[in-house]
Design a protein around this motif. Sequence first.
Motif, PDB file in Angstrom:
ATOM      1  N   PRO A 215       0.596  10.060  21.022  1.00  0.00           N
ATOM      2  CA  PRO A 215       0.041   9.033  21.648  1.00  0.00           C
ATOM      3  C   PRO A 215       0.569   7.872  21.106  1.00  0.00           C
ATOM      4  O   PRO A 215       0.662   7.709  19.969  1.00  0.00           O
ATOM      5  CB  PRO A 215      -1.297   9.190  21.675  1.00  0.00           C
ATOM      6  N   ALA A 216       0.763   6.856  21.922  1.00  0.00           N
ATOM      7  CA  ALA A 216       1.091   5.474  21.398  1.00  0.00           C
ATOM      8  C   ALA A 216       0.125   4.962  20.655  1.00  0.00           C
ATOM      9  O   ALA A 216      -1.010   4.994  20.899  1.00  0.00           O
ATOM     10  CB  ALA A 216       1.392   4.493  22.554  1.00  0.00           C
ATOM     11  N   PRO A 217       0.218   3.949  19.745  1.00  0.00           N
ATOM     12  CA  PRO A 217      -0.978   3.268  18.875  1.00  0.00           C
ATOM     13  C   PRO A 217      -1.767   2.611  19.941  1.00  0.00           C
ATOM     14  O   PRO A 217      -1.282   1.671  20.508  1.00  0.00           O
ATOM     15  CB  PRO A 217      -0.187   2.439  17.773  1.00  0.00           C
ATOM     16  N   SER A 218      -3.020   2.832  19.644  1.00  0.00           N
ATOM     17  CA  SER A 218      -4.132   1.895  20.383  1.00  0.00           C
ATOM     18  C   SER A 218      -5.335   2.217  19.753  1.00  0.00           C
ATOM     19  O   SER A 218      -5.458   3.045  18.611  1.00  0.00           O
ATOM     20  CB  SER A 218      -4.102   2.389  21.806  1.00  0.00           C
ATOM     21  N   PRO A 219      -6.320   1.301  20.042  1.00  0.00           N
ATOM     22  CA  PRO A 219      -7.427   1.456  19.603  1.00  0.00           C
ATOM     23  C   PRO A 219      -8.252   3.028  19.657  1.00  0.00           C
ATOM     24  O   PRO A 219      -9.075   3.501  18.672  1.00  0.00           O
ATOM     25  CB  PRO A 219      -8.468   0.327  19.956  1.00  0.00           C
ATOM     26  N   THR A 220      -7.929   3.668  20.466  1.00  0.00           N
ATOM     27  CA  THR A 220      -8.500   4.992  20.787  1.00  0.00           C
ATOM     28  C   THR A 220      -7.610   5.840  20.686  1.00  0.00           C
ATOM     29  O   THR A 220      -7.668   7.169  20.537  1.00  0.00           O
ATOM     30  CB  THR A 220      -8.956   5.081  22.261  1.00  0.00           C
ATOM     31  N   ALA A 221      -6.249   5.772  19.810  1.00  0.00           N
ATOM     32  CA  ALA A 221      -5.384   6.607  19.837  1.00  0.00           C
ATOM     33  C   ALA A 221      -5.690   7.790  18.563  1.00  0.00           C
ATOM     34  O   ALA A 221      -5.323   8.916  18.902  1.00  0.00           O
ATOM     35  CB  ALA A 221      -4.146   6.089  19.324  1.00  0.00           C
TER      36      ALA A 221
END
Length: 69
Positions: A55-61
């Motif tokens: 998954p792409a980097p994000s706060p919930t990745a």
Amino acid sequence: MTIKVIRGNPTPEELAAALAVVRARAAALAAVPPGIPRPASAWSDPGRVAQQRVPAPSPTAWSRTYWPA
């Protein structure tokens, strides 16, 4: 090199055929010049293990990196 039969009772012809395959493989690997890299094994390919994209980097990745969707 020692070859040991663990199970079964191969005939001399079957044992000779298996030994011929092993010796041919060893001779083929020995014939490769030292400057030419050997092809990598498919077992070491990371793409074999990764079935889905990361998954792409994000706060919930972090929560999506292990559990399947």
